[in-house]
Design a protein around this motif. Structure first.
Motif, PDB file in Angstrom:
ATOM      1  N   SER A   1     -14.426  66.096 -30.621  1.00  0.00           N
ATOM      2  CA  SER A   1     -15.666  66.640 -30.061  1.00  0.00           C
ATOM      3  C   SER A   1     -16.869  66.108 -30.823  1.00  0.00           C
ATOM      4  N   PHE A   2     -18.025  66.213 -30.178  1.00  0.00           N
ATOM      5  CA  PHE A   2     -19.286  65.845 -30.820  1.00  0.00           C
ATOM      6  C   PHE A   2     -20.305  66.924 -30.515  1.00  0.00           C
ATOM      7  N   ASP A   3     -20.905  67.479 -31.587  1.00  0.00           N
ATOM      8  CA  ASP A   3     -21.915  68.524 -31.466  1.00  0.00           C
ATOM      9  C   ASP A   3     -23.287  67.864 -31.505  1.00  0.00           C
ATOM     10  N   PHE A   4     -24.027  67.931 -30.385  1.00  0.00           N
ATOM     11  CA  PHE A   4     -25.320  67.268 -30.314  1.00  0.00           C
ATOM     12  C   PHE A   4     -26.366  67.927 -31.216  1.00  0.00           C
ATOM     13  N   SER A   5     -26.222  69.227 -31.503  1.00  0.00           N
ATOM     14  CA  SER A   5     -27.221  69.912 -32.324  1.00  0.00           C
ATOM     15  C   SER A   5     -27.098  69.533 -33.798  1.00  0.00           C
ATOM     16  N   THR A   6     -25.864  69.350 -34.267  1.00  0.00           N
ATOM     17  CA  THR A   6     -25.654  68.976 -35.669  1.00  0.00           C
ATOM     18  C   THR A   6     -25.353  67.493 -35.837  1.00  0.00           C
ATOM     19  N   GLU A   7     -25.077  66.811 -34.714  1.00  0.00           N
ATOM     20  CA  GLU A   7     -24.732  65.386 -34.711  1.00  0.00           C
ATOM     21  C   GLU A   7     -23.507  65.118 -35.582  1.00  0.00           C
ATOM     22  N   ARG A   8     -22.490  65.980 -35.385  1.00  0.00           N
ATOM     23  CA  ARG A   8     -21.245  65.856 -36.153  1.00  0.00           C
ATOM     24  C   ARG A   8     -20.035  65.759 -35.239  1.00  0.00           C
ATOM     25  N   PHE A   9     -19.031  65.004 -35.699  1.00  0.00           N
ATOM     26  CA  PHE A   9     -17.757  64.897 -35.004  1.00  0.00           C
ATOM     27  C   PHE A   9     -16.784  65.922 -35.584  1.00  0.00           C
ATOM     28  N   THR A  10     -15.981  66.523 -34.724  1.00  0.00           N
ATOM     29  CA  THR A  10     -14.995  67.507 -35.163  1.00  0.00           C
ATOM     30  C   THR A  10     -13.710  67.314 -34.370  1.00  0.00           C
ATOM     31  N   ARG A  11     -12.576  67.350 -35.063  1.00  0.00           N
ATOM     32  CA  ARG A  11     -11.295  67.293 -34.366  1.00  0.00           C
ATOM     33  C   ARG A  11     -10.943  68.702 -33.896  1.00  0.00           C
ATOM     34  N   VAL A  12     -10.612  68.829 -32.613  1.00  0.00           N
ATOM     35  CA  VAL A  12     -10.339  70.127 -32.001  1.00  0.00           C
ATOM     36  C   VAL A  12      -8.835  70.375 -31.973  1.00  0.00           C
ATOM     37  N   SER A  13      -8.432  71.591 -32.341  1.00  0.00           N
ATOM     38  CA  SER A  13      -7.012  71.919 -32.368  1.00  0.00           C
ATOM     39  C   SER A  13      -6.460  71.979 -30.948  1.00  0.00           C
ATOM     40  N   LEU A  14      -5.183  71.594 -30.807  1.00  0.00           N
ATOM     41  CA  LEU A  14      -4.510  71.560 -29.510  1.00  0.00           C
ATOM     42  C   LEU A  14      -3.547  72.732 -29.373  1.00  0.00           C
ATOM     43  N   PRO A  15      -3.065  73.011 -28.163  1.00  0.00           N
ATOM     44  CA  PRO A  15      -2.146  74.143 -27.961  1.00  0.00           C
ATOM     45  C   PRO A  15      -0.804  73.944 -28.657  1.00  0.00           C
ATOM     46  N   VAL A  16      -0.244  75.017 -29.150  1.00  0.00           N
ATOM     47  CA  VAL A  16       1.118  75.132 -29.704  1.00  0.00           C
ATOM     48  C   VAL A  16       1.577  73.863 -30.420  1.00  0.00           C
ATOM     49  N   ASP A  17       2.853  73.498 -30.253  1.00  0.00           N
ATOM     50  CA  ASP A  17       3.426  72.346 -30.924  1.00  0.00           C
ATOM     51  C   ASP A  17       2.999  71.064 -30.215  1.00  0.00           C
ATOM     52  N   ARG A  18       2.139  70.295 -30.868  1.00  0.00           N
ATOM     53  CA  ARG A  18       1.592  69.083 -30.252  1.00  0.00           C
ATOM     54  C   ARG A  18       2.680  68.097 -29.828  1.00  0.00           C
ATOM     55  N   HIS A  19       3.826  68.096 -30.495  1.00  0.00           N
ATOM     56  CA  HIS A  19       4.873  67.115 -30.209  1.00  0.00           C
ATOM     57  C   HIS A  19       5.810  67.555 -29.086  1.00  0.00           C
ATOM     58  N   SER A  20       5.540  68.717 -28.473  1.00  0.00           N
ATOM     59  CA  SER A  20       6.425  69.208 -27.412  1.00  0.00           C
ATOM     60  C   SER A  20       5.924  68.847 -26.017  1.00  0.00           C
ATOM     61  N   TYR A  21       4.805  68.149 -25.928  1.00  0.00           N
ATOM     62  CA  TYR A  21       4.251  67.799 -24.624  1.00  0.00           C
ATOM     63  C   TYR A  21       3.448  66.502 -24.719  1.00  0.00           C
ATOM     64  N   HIS A  22       3.190  65.932 -23.546  1.00  0.00           N
ATOM     65  CA  HIS A  22       2.376  64.724 -23.437  1.00  0.00           C
ATOM     66  C   HIS A  22       1.043  65.089 -22.797  1.00  0.00           C
ATOM     67  N   ILE A  23      -0.055  64.561 -23.324  1.00  0.00           N
ATOM     68  CA  ILE A  23      -1.386  64.846 -22.799  1.00  0.00           C
ATOM     69  C   ILE A  23      -1.775  63.794 -21.768  1.00  0.00           C
ATOM     70  N   PHE A  24      -2.225  64.261 -20.601  1.00  0.00           N
ATOM     71  CA  PHE A  24      -2.700  63.348 -19.564  1.00  0.00           C
ATOM     72  C   PHE A  24      -4.219  63.203 -19.580  1.00  0.00           C
ATOM     73  N   SER A  25      -4.935  64.326 -19.474  1.00  0.00           N
ATOM     74  CA  SER A  25      -6.387  64.214 -19.354  1.00  0.00           C
ATOM     75  C   SER A  25      -7.071  65.564 -19.524  1.00  0.00           C
ATOM     76  N   LEU A  26      -8.411  65.531 -19.489  1.00  0.00           N
ATOM     77  CA  LEU A  26      -9.256  66.715 -19.645  1.00  0.00           C
ATOM     78  C   LEU A  26     -10.020  66.999 -18.362  1.00  0.00           C
ATOM     79  N   SER A  27     -10.431  68.256 -18.213  1.00  0.00           N
ATOM     80  CA  SER A  27     -11.307  68.646 -17.122  1.00  0.00           C
ATOM     81  C   SER A  27     -12.107  69.862 -17.569  1.00  0.00           C
ATOM     82  N   VAL A  28     -13.061  70.282 -16.750  1.00  0.00           N
ATOM     83  CA  VAL A  28     -13.888  71.455 -17.054  1.00  0.00           C
ATOM     84  C   VAL A  28     -14.003  72.298 -15.788  1.00  0.00           C
ATOM     85  N   THR A  29     -13.846  73.618 -15.922  1.00  0.00           N
ATOM     86  CA  THR A  29     -14.001  74.491 -14.769  1.00  0.00           C
ATOM     87  C   THR A  29     -15.462  74.536 -14.335  1.00  0.00           C
TER      88      THR A  29
END
Length: 226
Positions: free
Chosen positions: A65-93
């Motif tokens: 992620s990138f915060d425009f107010s602080t101009e900093r990059f941050t790694r965002v935690s993922l659900p449960v065990d990261r190695h138990s699934y494959h990530i396809f893509s992102l979306s927003v409601t």
């Protein structure tokens, strides 16, 4: 974002922000320990922050992620065990602007595997340090998908929280359907009146009465990507 080097092995990511008020670009920094694969190039915006899938030098996908107010990059935690699934893509409601993640349980690449499911995760809270609370909003077993369909990295999809379904384009080499609407007990194929039409991109539309007046802009920022 300007990514230099080979597309499959980039050497450096350079970030700049454009300020509409001063009509100028500002360098944010350079990144060398991760990069963005072309298939994961889509960026989502939630509450003023940008989110995208990045890849480590060891070719492990993670959420950045990138915060425009602080101009900093941050790694965002993922659900449960990261190695138990494959990530396809992102979306927003649409209305509540919730970040969503489309994943597949292992084994990946076997759409008829018994017990294999496609899951939509929804972020209910994202802290400034990247700590994130996720819920499994939707899980669709491949056995409930009536027609052949292939999920792939970077694929475009939209989530409908009210009807508890997600929508994704068809005609990807496996499916001849224009659109696919999928839920836990729902698999709907939507055809187009033009049989040759292909849906290449789905977007959320939120009507607004706000108009930007010339000369009244505050400090607005955006990425530049070459």
């Amino acid at each position: 974002m300007d990514q230099t080097g080979n597309v499959h092995n980039p050497s450096l990511l350079e970030f700049e922000i454009y300020d509409f008020t001063s009509d100028s670009w500002k360098a944010v920094g350079e990144i060398g320990d991760w990069f963005i694969l072309r298939r994961n190039g889509r960026v989502m915006y939630v509450n003023g922050n940008a989110y995208w899938l990045a890849t480590t030098r060891g070719y492990v996908d993670f959420l950045q992620s990138f915060d425009f107010s602080t101009e900093r990059f941050t790694r965002v935690s993922l659900p449960v065990d990261r190695h138990s699934y494959h990530i396809f893509s992102l979306s927003v409601t649409r209305e509540e602007q919730k970040l969503c993640l489309l994943t597949q349980d292992e084994p990946v690449g076997i759409p008829t595997a018994k017990g294999s499911s496609i899951n939509v995760w929804m972020a209910t809270k994202i802290e400034s340090n990247g700590a994130t609370s996720w819920i499994k909003f939707l899980s669709v077993n491949f056995a409930n998908i009536h027609k052949p369909f292939c999920f792939h990295n970077g694929m475009n999809f939209l989530v409908d929280p009210e009807n508890k379904v997600f929508v994704c384009p068809g005609k990807n080499g496996f499916s001849k359907t224009f659109l696919n609407i999928l839920g836990e007990n729902k698999s709907i194929q939507v055809e187009h009146q033009d049989a040759e039409s292909v849906c290449s991109l789905l977007v959320n539309y939120v009507p607004t009465l706000v108009q930007i007046q010339q000369g009244s802009l505050k400090k607005v920022k955006k990425y530049r990507r070459k």
